[in-house]
Scaffold this active site. Structure first.
Site, short mmCIF file in Angstrom:
data_model
loop_
_atom_site.label_atom_id
_atom_site.label_comp_id
_atom_site.label_asym_id
_atom_site.label_seq_id
_atom_site.Cartn_x
_atom_site.Cartn_y
_atom_site.Cartn_z
N CYS A 67 -12.59 -5.95 -2.32
CA CYS A 67 -12.81 -4.50 -2.21
C CYS A 67 -11.53 -3.74 -2.56
O CYS A 67 -10.48 -4.34 -2.80
CB CYS A 67 -13.25 -4.16 -0.80
SG CYS A 67 -12.03 -4.59 0.46
N ALA A 70 -8.58 -4.64 -0.51
CA ALA A 70 -7.98 -5.92 -0.91
C ALA A 70 -7.04 -5.71 -2.10
O ALA A 70 -5.96 -6.32 -2.17
CB ALA A 70 -9.07 -6.92 -1.26
N ARG A 101 -2.27 -14.29 -0.27
CA ARG A 101 -2.10 -14.19 -1.73
C ARG A 101 -0.82 -14.83 -2.25
O ARG A 101 -0.54 -14.82 -3.43
CB ARG A 101 -2.21 -12.74 -2.20
CG ARG A 101 -2.70 -12.66 -3.65
CD ARG A 101 -2.99 -11.25 -4.09
NE ARG A 101 -2.11 -10.79 -5.12
CZ ARG A 101 -2.30 -10.96 -6.43
NH1 ARG A 101 -3.35 -11.60 -6.85
NH2 ARG A 101 -1.44 -10.49 -7.31
N HIS A 199 -6.31 -1.05 -6.87
CA HIS A 199 -5.08 -1.06 -7.68
C HIS A 199 -4.78 0.36 -8.17
O HIS A 199 -3.66 0.85 -8.09
CB HIS A 199 -5.21 -1.97 -8.91
CG HIS A 199 -5.67 -3.35 -8.61
ND1 HIS A 199 -6.45 -4.09 -9.47
CD2 HIS A 199 -5.47 -4.15 -7.53
CE1 HIS A 199 -6.70 -5.27 -8.94
NE2 HIS A 199 -6.11 -5.34 -7.76
#
Lengths: 481, 489
Positions: A67, A70, A101, A199
């Site tokens: 999402c 994230a 990550r 992003h």
């Protein structure tokens, strides 16, 4: 770009389309119609996308997508090492994205580096009465307990946006009071269709709150560059940054792997932005180009062929001294890389690989596999846009299958038919395919290994791929009785 | 000036090394601990997740059950990844991918389309629906939505679709486990109670336990007794399936007819009173047969109690083989107690695990010094304190409820311990304190195979004893002076 058409024996546009049609038959009518646009055979010569992308996921299918939160926490903000990143909302989102990550960080944890989980741990009363007051208190506590933090980001989770809390106002007041940057990022998970919007939103907050708030004390030099879209997965940035420095550049800031707030904030002073993960940060490159006239260039640091090509492309933008240094670097590493290829290629030649990853690897790594003699027979992205698929067409062999936001049942079906020797995808796919006795590497996170970028990364990449494909354990799957 | 904060442009600065050193020393002090414990709003490194993760674990525990997240797809990805990383196994689950329009119009369309696709694609025997934050906040009515889905023919009439509300801003993963388990049992047992019928079976509720070895161990013990049983919910095969070259989305789980018939069971036994509290209360009002809820059988005393309870509830004698096993476990404890006696431990985790681990430590003469639960109740606090008070080895022990692993770090830096017990997330505190971390809990992301190693029962005692004592011996070998390095330990 090369115009040579790559083909794979036994794969034609017709065979690929037939494979796609078969899997679409598994869906109900509506689902079939929606998914059909996202699956297609590649047309290498066209250089343009063959599938639709960046559309809503079909409900009820097993999608690998995350999402907006994230994308913001895990990808863009999370890796900035000297800031406190607060997951604002219920406990889960922060907990799940904590350390998963593999964006490695320098520094001392809890002192000047914060690979930790900070959360406001929303309770029912926060949902009913709002969480703004709690946030204000929390920011003071963070500043108190972590005095060397260079800033605080507030990354909002779903409930914050749904109840209409004004984190922007809280952040504004706190920034003044605490005298450090407090960045509100409205990246609630329900926004958009995937990580990708996270992003974008994060980039916008960097543009609005960070860039231009710091300046380098030393004079600006002709070789000052920034490395953008490099997240230091398994230490990638610790391979690429020294490589660029060896070529004569001053890497003034890395976005955002092992990143430092101040340096990111002063990036408007560099001469060139070098972008690796185009998907997650092209917005920022475009902003800096428009606003400060900083040109940018896309590079690919996977495998010697692409590294060589990338460095030469980069050198073209500079003077002879850089060109000489770049040639010297290539000449220094080429034999080392050749030795790696000679070691591994005999065991990997002709092997087939299927990829399904996030923003850049489904096209960036194709050539690294080819360096090792392998062929990519399927590729696709979780959260790419048309421009990513445009860039994929020329890399992928002709007529091979391209899948966007693939559901697990599609991947499973393609794997049954294409019989790849390796699948490179994520944790959610890994164990499914290993149960099918198909070797696998997690290509989001380098499967607890790395780095894979640069000359330092290729030997590790080659070793890992060989280890996966040629492990004797796969031969044990069939019992002799 | 580009920034929205109105801050002055400053030069890029490096924090001076001396300042870094000062703060690095300061965060280990008593003064810092006080500041740290005065926190009201900020939570740092909690040792708990949110409800839906637990709901997914419960949903996986039934044959052919497809976990279905009503909410944002990102949530579903997070739960699945977490389970994948811990078990190193597939965790097939779907979501109905709610986004902005869901927030405005509600999630019914997503749920309906999602159910239709999920049923056709993944051919489940049951779809277990649970919520993440978004539908909880906008107030989606699952009861109505699912009824409508059946009416409109998106799913066949007979397909069980249990559903649970599992808001993430309330409780933790253990409560989500409880809510989903309850919903599944309510759905499957509806109308199945038959007056006078008794299956002769024992229903075992292991609770939120991501250790497949524990579930197998329960089964082995019940088999040794000769007690026919149904485990509710049985994740042991689901997250520990063989590799024979074939992927199976539903490789095991409690059979749906067994779960349905569990309402006519002879006995129901819940292990751990925290992670199945609501389910247990409902069973009490609705199931036939005897029932009991006892703590998880960690350590000798609690395993003894478990076996005696089994014997009492079923009328079967405790098998000689288990008595022998007890003897072997005790033998190991007497042989190895010297390596663990008086050693101080910090322990954190879920309530039921904590009670068990502390009990085990006390009975081998180790000292549980800091006992921490990042999501617990007053009742738990009292229960843990009473447990510590019951032994001279618990005298120095303190219980910390609703404190996190950053609090724990302060504790182990100011009042040092010899080892920490908990999940992978404690590795940072353990490294700073320079002590071993024993990974008994969930999740374990950084070691292999530990979820297969039973911690409960006498076998569990032997496993924990061997792991802990041998590690302490390793530490001596790795750190002692040359002249102290000897053949025997």
């Amino acid at each position: 770009m090369s115009t040579e058409i790559k083909t794979v024996e036994g794969i034609t546009k017709e065979s690929t389309q037939a494979m796609i049609d078969e899997v679409l038959e598994l869906y109900p009518e509506k689902g079939k119609k929606k998914r059909a646009a996202h699956l297609a055979p590649n047309d290498q010569a066209s250089g343009s996308a063959c599938v639709k992308s960046n559309k809503k996921t079909v409900p009820g299918v097993m999608s690998a997508r995350g999402c907006a939160y994230a994308g913001a926490k895990g990808v863009v903000w999370g890796p900035i090492r000297d800031m406190v990143h607060v997951s604002h909302g219920p406990v889960g989102c922060g907990w799940y994205s904590w350390g998963t990550r593999r964006n490695l960080m320098s520094g001392i944890t809890g002192v000047n580096s914060f690979p930790m989980q900070f959360t406001s741990d929303f309770q029912e009363k926060d949902v009913v009465y709002g969480g703004d007051k709690k946030l204000a208190t929390l920011l003071k506590e963070a500043k108190d307990l972590f005095p060397l933090a260079k800033g605080i980001s507030v990354l909002s989770e779903c409930p914050v946006g749904l109840i209409g809390d004004d984190i922007n106002q809280v952040a504004k007041v706190a920034a003044k009071e605490l005298d450090i940057p407090v960045i509100p990022c409205n990246c609630e998970g329900f926004r958009g269709v995937s990580q990708s919007l996270g992003h974008h939103i994060s980039n916008d907050t960097i543009r609005d709150y960070i860039i231009e708030t710091r300046e380098f004390p030393e004079p600006i030099g002709p070789y000052d560059i920034a490395l953008i879209g490099e997240y230091n997965i398994g230490g990638d940035a610790w391979s690429t940054k020294p490589l660029l420095e060896e070529c004569g550049f001053n890497v003034k800031a890395v976005w955002t792997g092992d990143g430092e707030m101040d340096r990111i904030a002063a990036t408007h002073q560099v001469k060139l932005n070098v972008i690796h993960c185009y998907r997650s940060m092209n917005y920022m490159c475009k902003v800096m180009e428009e606003k400060y006239g900083i040109p940018w260039i896309e590079l690919n640091f996977f495998g010697p062929t692409k590294i060589r090509e990338s460095l030469r492309k980069l050198a073209e933008l500079f003077d002879d001294s850089i060109k000489e240094k770049v040639e010297a670097v290539i000449a220094k590493y080429d034999p080392q890389m050749q030795a790696i290829i000679e070691e591994y290629k005999p065991r990997l030649d002709g092997k087939k690989v299927m990829l399904y990853v996030g923003g850049l690897r489904p096209r960036h790594t194709i050539n690294a596999y080819e360096d090792l003699g392998m062929t990519c027979v399927g590729s696709g992205y979780e959260f790419a846009h048309t421009d990513d698929y445009d860039r994929t067409a020329s890399e992928m062999p002709d007529a091979t299958v391209v899948y966007d936001d693939a559901s697990e049942i599609e991947m499973e079906h393609f794997a049954h038919i294409l019989k790849p020797d390796l699948i490179g995808s994520g944790i959610k796919e890994k164990y499914l395919f290993q149960k099918m006795a198909i070797p696998f590497r997690q290509m989001h996170s380098w499967d607890y290994s790395g780095p894979y970028h640069g000359y330092k990364g290729f030997p590790i990449f080659a070793r890992d791929i060989d280890m996966a494909v040629n492990s004797p354990t796969w031969k044990l799957v069939d019992a002799p009785f | 000036m580009a920034n929205n904060l109105g801050l002055k442009v400053k030069p890029v600065t490096e924090t001076p090394v001396a300042e870094v050193e000062r703060v690095a020393a300061w965060i280990n002090t008593e003064e810092y601990k006080e500041k740290n414990f005065a926190r009201q709003a900020l939570v740092i490194n909690p040792a708990h997740a949110c409800q839906p993760l637990g709901a997914e674990l419960a949903a996986h525990g039934f044959e052919g059950s497809l976990p279905f997240v009503h909410g944002s797809q990102g949530c579903a990805s997070y739960y699945r990844s977490t389970l994948n990383r811990h078990f190193r196994e597939p965790a097939p689950a779907v979501s109905d991918a709610m986004t902005e329009d869901g927030a405005v119009f509600g999630g019914q369309n997503n749920l309906h389309e999602g159910l239709e696709n999920a049923y056709k694609l993944y051919k489940p025997k049951m779809i277990s629906v649970f919520t993440s934050c978004m539908p909880e906040i906008i107030g989606d009515d699952l009861t109505a939505f699912i009824k409508n889905a059946r009416m409109k023919g998106f799913v066949p009439e007979g397909l069980p679709i249990p559903y649970a509300n599992t808001p993430s801003f309330n409780g933790s993963h253990i409560h989500g486990y409880d809510a989903m388990l309850l919903a599944i049992l309510q759905t499957l047992t509806a109308g199945k109670k038959v007056e006078g019928r008794c299956t002769g079976k024992l229903n075992l509720l292991p609770g939120f336990d991501a250790n497949t070895g524990n579930i197998r161990e329960y089964k082995r013990i019940l088999e040794a007794f000769g007690i026919p049983y149904t485990v509710l919910a049985d994740i042991s095969e689901v997250f520990d399936s063989p590799n024979d070259g074939t992927y199976r989305p539903y490789p095991g789980g409690t059979k749906l007819e067994d779960a349905a018939d569990s309402i006519n069971g002879k006995v129901t036994l819940a292990l751990g009173t925290y992670s199945t509290a609501k389910t247990y209360a409902w069973i009490k009002d609705n199931y036939s047969g005897k029932l009991a809820s006892i703590p998880m059988p960690f350590g000798i005393a609690k395993t003894d109690a478990f076996l005696m309870k089994l014997s009492e509830l079923t009328g079967k004698p405790i098998p000689a083989s288990l008595k022998e096993e007890r003897g072997r476990a005790v033998d190991l404890m007497t042989d190895a107690h010297q390596y663990i006696h008086g050693k101080k431990f910090a322990v954190y985790g879920d309530p039921d695990y904590l009670l068990g681990l502390v009990s085990f430590l006390l009975e081998v003469g180790a000292k549980p010094t800091h006992v921490l639960c990042s999501k617990g109740t007053k009742k738990l606090e009292k229960e843990l304190q009473a447990l510590l008070d019951s032994s001279p080895f618990g005298k120095e022990g303190k219980v910390y409820v609703n404190k996190d692993l950053w609090h724990l770090r302060s504790l182990v830096m100011t009042e040092p311990v010899d080892a920490i017990i908990g999940d992978t997330h404690g590795k940072f505190a353990a490294r700073d304190a320079k002590v071993p971390l024993f990974r008994f809990g969930f999740p374990i992301f950084d070691r292999v195979n530990l979820h297969r190693e039973p911690l409960i029962g006498y076998q569990g005692v032997m496993n924990m004893m061997s792991t802990i004592c041998n590690k302490f011996i390793d530490v001596i070998d790795e750190t002692c002076e040359e002249r102290q390095f000897e053949m025997m330990r």
